[in-house]
Design an enzyme around this catalytic site. Structure first.
Site, PDB file in Angstrom:
ATOM      1  N   HIS A 236      -4.544   6.010  -1.413  1.00 27.26           N
ATOM      2  CA  HIS A 236      -5.261   6.105   0.109  1.00 27.26           C
ATOM      3  C   HIS A 236      -4.033   6.345   0.994  1.00 27.26           C
ATOM      4  CE1 HIS A 236      -9.331   5.256   1.104  1.00 27.26           C
ATOM      5  NE2 HIS A 236      -9.066   4.095   1.393  1.00 27.26           N
TER       6      HIS A 236
ATOM      7  N   TYR B 240      -5.617  -0.848   9.280  1.00 24.61           N
ATOM      8  CA  TYR B 240      -6.350  -0.746   7.911  1.00 24.61           C
ATOM      9  C   TYR B 240      -7.228   0.240   8.032  1.00 24.61           C
ATOM     10  CZ  TYR B 240      -3.959  -4.820   6.629  1.00 24.61           C
ATOM     11  OH  TYR B 240      -2.607  -5.691   6.199  1.00 24.61           O
TER      12      TYR B 240
ATOM     13  N   TYR C  77       0.783  -1.256   0.065  1.00 24.09           N
ATOM     14  CA  TYR C  77      -0.072   0.034  -0.115  1.00 24.09           C
ATOM     15  C   TYR C  77       0.937   1.320  -0.075  1.00 24.09           C
ATOM     16  CZ  TYR C  77      -3.660  -3.463   1.236  1.00 24.09           C
ATOM     17  OH  TYR C  77      -4.288  -4.392   1.138  1.00 24.09           O
TER      18      TYR C  77
END
Length: 186
Positions: A19, A64, A14
């Site tokens: 994000h 998360y 990620y």
């Protein structure tokens, strides 16, 4: 004391995705102010230090994105914070890459990380710094878009924006949110 929370997802896969701009800005603030964000506490990577005359806690929740509120709720209760001293940084698909929007308060909108925070804290009157990541192409899945990396032509604008956003957060802490909004919104 100020708590600055950058939203993102933990894990190599990620890193540097749309994000995770909140994590990126925490890293810049940490570097600018010689704060190590390495301790695991409250379901987050945290680092304590000072910005100007203020004590700060830099936070990267490790729950998360969709469960970010669990981490922040623990921190809120532990430090007995004023809502005005919580600053949340996150991505916004409704803003173009390069745009920053600072607000004193507001709803969670469609952002799942912010929904988790507002649902856990039971209030939304805390400052937030939204970073534009643009919208997905027509027909593109939103989840895969926000978990994608920036296009080559966006990277320079993005890097300048991340640096400006870090300065905007530091300005909130040192000079107040109104001055930061006047200087960095747009």
């Amino acid at each position: 004391m100020f708590v600055v929370v950058g939203l993102g997802n933990p894990g190599k896969q990620y890193e540097n995705t749309r994000h995770n701009v909140g994590f990126n800005i925490i890293d810049i603030i940490a570097k600018n102010n010689s704060i190590d964000v390495k301790k695991i506490k409250h379901k987050a990577l945290i680092g304590e230090g000072r910005i100007g005359n203020e004590k700060v806690l830099l936070v990267k929740p490790q729950t998360y994105m969709n469960l970010s509120g669990q981490s922040l709720l623990e921190i809120y209760k532990y430090y007995k914070l004023d809502p005005e001293n919580i600053i949340v940084i996150y991505d916004d698909i409704d803003l173009d890459v390069g745009k920053i929007r600072i607000r004193k308060k507001g709803s969670a909108g469609t952002h799942n990380g912010m929904r988790s925070i507002v649902n856990n804290l039971k209030f939304d009157n805390f400052p937030r710094v939204r970073i534009g990541v643009s919208k997905p192409e027509k027909g593109q899945d939103l989840a895969s878009f926000v978990l994608s990396k920036f296009r080559k032509e966006e990277v320079q604008i993005l890097n300048e924006t991340l640096d400006r956003a870090a300065l905007a957060v530091e300005t909130i802490i040192k000079e107040g949110i109104d001055i930061s909004m006047n200087k960095y919104n747009g």
